[in-house]
Design a protein around this motif. Structure first.
Motif, PDB file in Angstrom:
ATOM      1  N   THR A 198      90.295 -11.020  18.996  1.00  0.00           N
ATOM      2  CA  THR A 198      89.910  -9.682  19.186  1.00  0.00           C
ATOM      3  C   THR A 198      91.270  -9.764  18.275  1.00  0.00           C
ATOM      4  N   GLN A 199      92.175  -9.656  19.317  1.00  0.00           N
ATOM      5  CA  GLN A 199      93.829  -9.120  18.461  1.00  0.00           C
ATOM      6  C   GLN A 199      94.988 -10.693  17.088  1.00  0.00           C
ATOM      7  N   LYS A 237      91.600  -4.231  24.519  1.00  0.00           N
ATOM      8  CA  LYS A 237      89.978  -4.684  25.588  1.00  0.00           C
ATOM      9  C   LYS A 237      89.104  -3.719  25.347  1.00  0.00           C
ATOM     10  N   ASP A 238      89.618  -2.393  24.931  1.00  0.00           N
ATOM     11  CA  ASP A 238      88.507  -1.918  25.094  1.00  0.00           C
ATOM     12  C   ASP A 238      87.894  -2.002  23.098  1.00  0.00           C
ATOM     13  N   ILE A 244      90.520 -12.644  24.646  1.00  0.00           N
ATOM     14  CA  ILE A 244      91.275 -11.525  23.926  1.00  0.00           C
ATOM     15  C   ILE A 244      92.090 -12.225  22.541  1.00  0.00           C
ATOM     16  N   ASP A 277      92.540   0.566  22.883  1.00  0.00           N
ATOM     17  CA  ASP A 277      93.440  -0.597  23.660  1.00  0.00           C
ATOM     18  C   ASP A 277      92.549  -2.069  23.382  1.00  0.00           C
ATOM     19  N   GLN A 335      88.134  -5.160  22.575  1.00  0.00           N
ATOM     20  CA  GLN A 335      87.801  -6.796  22.368  1.00  0.00           C
ATOM     21  C   GLN A 335      85.672  -6.795  23.212  1.00  0.00           C
ATOM     22  N   ASP A 336      85.239  -5.619  24.105  1.00  0.00           N
ATOM     23  CA  ASP A 336      84.636  -5.366  24.347  1.00  0.00           C
ATOM     24  C   ASP A 336      83.926  -4.197  23.188  1.00  0.00           C
TER      25      ASP A 336
END
Length: 134
Positions: free
Chosen positions: A100-101, A86-87, A97, A84, A89-90
């Motif tokens: 990351t994306q 969000k994961d 975000i 995912d 990004q973490d």
């Protein structure tokens, strides 16, 4: 060329990250100290030592890449593995975000081929014909 330890850029930079089993298997096994250190000493590598080891690594794998390009590659691997966003990004420590994306995650040719196959399978199944009956 004197090694020194810097504090992370942001508080979010201090985080737990996943250590993939494949990487754990090849990293030096140490209970404490630096993972990569000067031979025979528990001291950080100098800039010259890092450069020489990185160049040797690039030669060994047959690619001339930077550590930053490796981060982009890792973001892409996370995406392709179905992690995912969000994961991801973490794991990468991004505040936004979209970094990351939009900036770190890339679409490789293998994924484009997979997308083309999905589209072709969908169209070959006559899925567009169902619109006539609606």
């Amino acid at each position: 060329n004197n090694p020194h330890i810097k504090q992370p850029k942001t508080e979010k930079s201090k985080r737990d990250v996943v250590l993939p089993d494949a990487l754990d298997a090849i990293l030096p096994k140490k209970k404490k100290g630096y993972v990569f250190s000067q031979d025979g000493k528990d001291e950080p590598l100098t800039k010259t030592m890092v450069y020489k080891r990185w160049k040797a690594y690039c030669k060994e794998i047959g690619h001339d890449i930077t550590a930053h390009q490796l981060r982009h590659g890792y973001a892409t691997i996370l995406f392709e593995a179905g992690v995912d966003v969000k994961d991801a990004q973490d794991q990468l420590g991004h505040t936004n975000i979209m970094t990351t994306q939009g900036r770190y995650t890339h679409i490789r040719q293998q994924r484009r081929n997979m997308t083309a196959s999905k589209i072709n399978t969908f169209l070959a199944g006559g899925n567009l014909d169902s619109r006539k009956n609606s």
